[in-house]
Design an enzyme around this catalytic site. Structure first.
Site, PDB file in Angstrom:
ATOM      1  N   GLN A 206       1.026  -1.392  -0.014  1.00  0.00           N
ATOM      2  CA  GLN A 206      -0.316  -0.142  -0.028  1.00  0.00           C
ATOM      3  C   GLN A 206       0.895   1.329  -0.042  1.00  0.00           C
ATOM      4  O   GLN A 206       1.415   1.632   1.123  1.00  0.00           O
ATOM      5  CB  GLN A 206      -0.954  -0.001   1.199  1.00  0.00           C
ATOM      6  CG  GLN A 206      -1.809  -1.320   1.421  1.00  0.00           C
ATOM      7  CD  GLN A 206      -2.724  -1.436   0.228  1.00  0.00           C
ATOM      8  OE1 GLN A 206      -3.872  -0.787   0.223  1.00  0.00           O
ATOM      9  NE2 GLN A 206      -2.788  -2.618  -0.325  1.00  0.00           N
ATOM     10  N   ALA A 247     -11.632   2.773   3.887  1.00  0.00           N
ATOM     11  CA  ALA A 247     -10.802   1.857   3.171  1.00  0.00           C
ATOM     12  C   ALA A 247      -9.888   2.632   2.128  1.00  0.00           C
ATOM     13  O   ALA A 247     -10.042   3.742   1.755  1.00  0.00           O
ATOM     14  CB  ALA A 247     -11.519   0.815   2.578  1.00  0.00           C
ATOM     15  N   HIS A 248      -9.021   1.887   1.669  1.00  0.00           N
ATOM     16  CA  HIS A 248      -7.828   2.589   0.661  1.00  0.00           C
ATOM     17  C   HIS A 248      -8.507   3.273  -0.598  1.00  0.00           C
ATOM     18  O   HIS A 248      -9.537   2.664  -1.118  1.00  0.00           O
ATOM     19  CB  HIS A 248      -6.973   1.696   0.347  1.00  0.00           C
ATOM     20  CG  HIS A 248      -7.205   0.501  -0.193  1.00  0.00           C
ATOM     21  ND1 HIS A 248      -6.415  -0.746  -0.485  1.00  0.00           N
ATOM     22  CD2 HIS A 248      -8.404  -0.040  -0.770  1.00  0.00           C
ATOM     23  CE1 HIS A 248      -6.912  -1.729  -0.957  1.00  0.00           C
ATOM     24  NE2 HIS A 248      -8.235  -1.241  -1.216  1.00  0.00           N
ATOM     25  N   ASN A 249      -8.026   4.368  -0.708  1.00  0.00           N
ATOM     26  CA  ASN A 249      -8.445   4.898  -2.106  1.00  0.00           C
ATOM     27  C   ASN A 249      -9.730   5.576  -2.026  1.00  0.00           C
ATOM     28  O   ASN A 249     -10.240   6.259  -2.828  1.00  0.00           O
ATOM     29  CB  ASN A 249      -8.453   3.953  -3.365  1.00  0.00           C
ATOM     30  CG  ASN A 249      -6.939   3.565  -3.536  1.00  0.00           C
ATOM     31  OD1 ASN A 249      -5.790   3.980  -2.981  1.00  0.00           O
ATOM     32  ND2 ASN A 249      -6.868   2.448  -4.261  1.00  0.00           N
ATOM     33  N   SER A 267     -11.823   2.249  -2.783  1.00  0.00           N
ATOM     34  CA  SER A 267     -12.195   3.031  -4.083  1.00  0.00           C
ATOM     35  C   SER A 267     -13.431   3.621  -4.267  1.00  0.00           C
ATOM     36  O   SER A 267     -13.848   4.071  -5.246  1.00  0.00           O
ATOM     37  CB  SER A 267     -11.717   2.252  -5.453  1.00  0.00           C
ATOM     38  OG  SER A 267     -10.294   1.970  -5.129  1.00  0.00           O
TER      39      SER A 267
END
Length: 339
Positions: A206, A247-249, A267
């Site tokens: 990440q 969460a990520h993005n 995302s």
């Protein structure tokens, strides 16, 4: 490239070394000495980057990639342009993860350093409570108050007049002015990503950041993951309750409200002025339009248009949910049957 404030560069490395690290076969041995400096996504790579391709649905991105090298399954090799060296493997993501470890390393607190690293920069008026640790290269603005036991990682930027609650952990993050991070919140840990490898599941690197704009509040014990490559971002004046997971993005707009236990999967893109009720959940790669409202405990599996209110499981427009609920109630009570 990953932000050098948060990631050390270990490269460059010869393509042969990266193939060996990923247990992959270099399709063209003449390219063994090609120099690779960094990792990048398929559609953002340059000729010094290594990437991976594992989903045939993205064959158009593969065909136009500028990457210097790409881990790829045997049956997908021909999707790559001639300029991109193919590294053949049955597990492209896992092979790429191993290569990334040869090129990049997350920066950590230096061993045996003082609790407040001498290379950290604190403006006048920063108030530190007992037990605070601040890593090398971190910068904290005037008037910010930092509670007991807070850990601030290398390179972190915190603006002015902020409040960081007890035992919060902040890494890989850029925070604006007047940001409040409540007790126990964690910003910048690795987002969840895993892929099958020859010996089982492996974590995917990440390499992104968390970017928090001005006047944001993040509640106690909430978690905001750093991006995989792109940043996880939270827009101005957004207010996040306790026990929320971003969460990520994920990209959240301005003036949004997220009640407790809300979870936004990777995302997800959230427009301005969106409200989430408690325990709302959103699947990955969805768009929630500006001004939308998501009801408590709703589970969203589709894009939500601007200004609409959705609720239920699976979530759908409120009026439809009310009609369906009323119909089910009548059926359950026997009033919808014919004698």
């Amino acid at each position: 490239m990953p932000d050098p404030r948060f990631f050390d560069s270990l490269g460059p490395a010869a393509l042969s070394d990266l193939a060996r690290a990923g247990a992959a076969e270099l399709a063209d041995a003449a390219l063994a000495d090609r120099s690779i400096a960094h990792a990048a996504p398929l559609d953002a790579a340059d000729d010094r980057a290594i990437t991976f391709f594992s989903d045939a649905k993205r064959k158009d991105a593969a065909a136009t990639t500028r990457a210097g090298a790409c881990f790829v399954r045997p049956e997908h090799r021909d999707f790559l342009p001639a300029t991109c060296a193919a590294l053949i493997t049955r597990t492209p993501q896992a092979a790429w993860a191993a290569a990334v470890d040869r090129l990049h390393a997350p920066r950590r607190h230096e061993a045996a350093a003082a609790a407040i690293h001498p290379e950290a920069e604190l403006e006048d008026g920063v108030l530190l409570s007992p037990g605070v640790t601040i890593g090398q290269g971190a910068r904290i603005g005037r008037g910010t108050r930092i509670g007991p036991g807070v850990a601030i990682g290398p390179g972190v930027l915190i603006g002015r007049d902020g409040v960081i609650g007890p035992n919060a952990v902040i890494g890989f993050s850029l925070l604006g002015d007047r940001v409040t991070i409540s007790a126990g919140a964690v910003l910048g840990e690795a987002g969840f990503g895993a892929a099958p490898g020859p010996r089982g599941m492996v974590d995917l690197p990440q390499l992104g950041r968390v970017v928090i704009q001005d006047n944001v509040t993040i509640g106690a014990n909430s978690c905001v993951d750093r991006g995989a490559f792109a940043d996880t971002t939270i827009g101005e004046n957004t207010k996040i309750d306790n026990l929320v997971h971003v969460a990520h993005n994920v990209r959240i707009g301005r003036n949004c409200v997220l009640a407790a236990y809300t979870g936004l999967s990777g995302s997800t893109v959230v427009g301005d002025g969106v409200a989430f009720g408690g325990k709302a959940g959103v699947a990955d790669h969805l768009n929630i339009g500006s001004g939308a409202s998501i009801g408590a405990a709703a589970s969203v599996f589709k894009d939500v248009p601007e200004g609409e209110t959705w609720t239920g499981f699976p979530a759908r427009p409120l009026k439809r949910w009310l009609r369906e609920t009323a119909w089910l109630s009548r059926m359950a009570g026997g009033r919808g049957t014919r004698g």
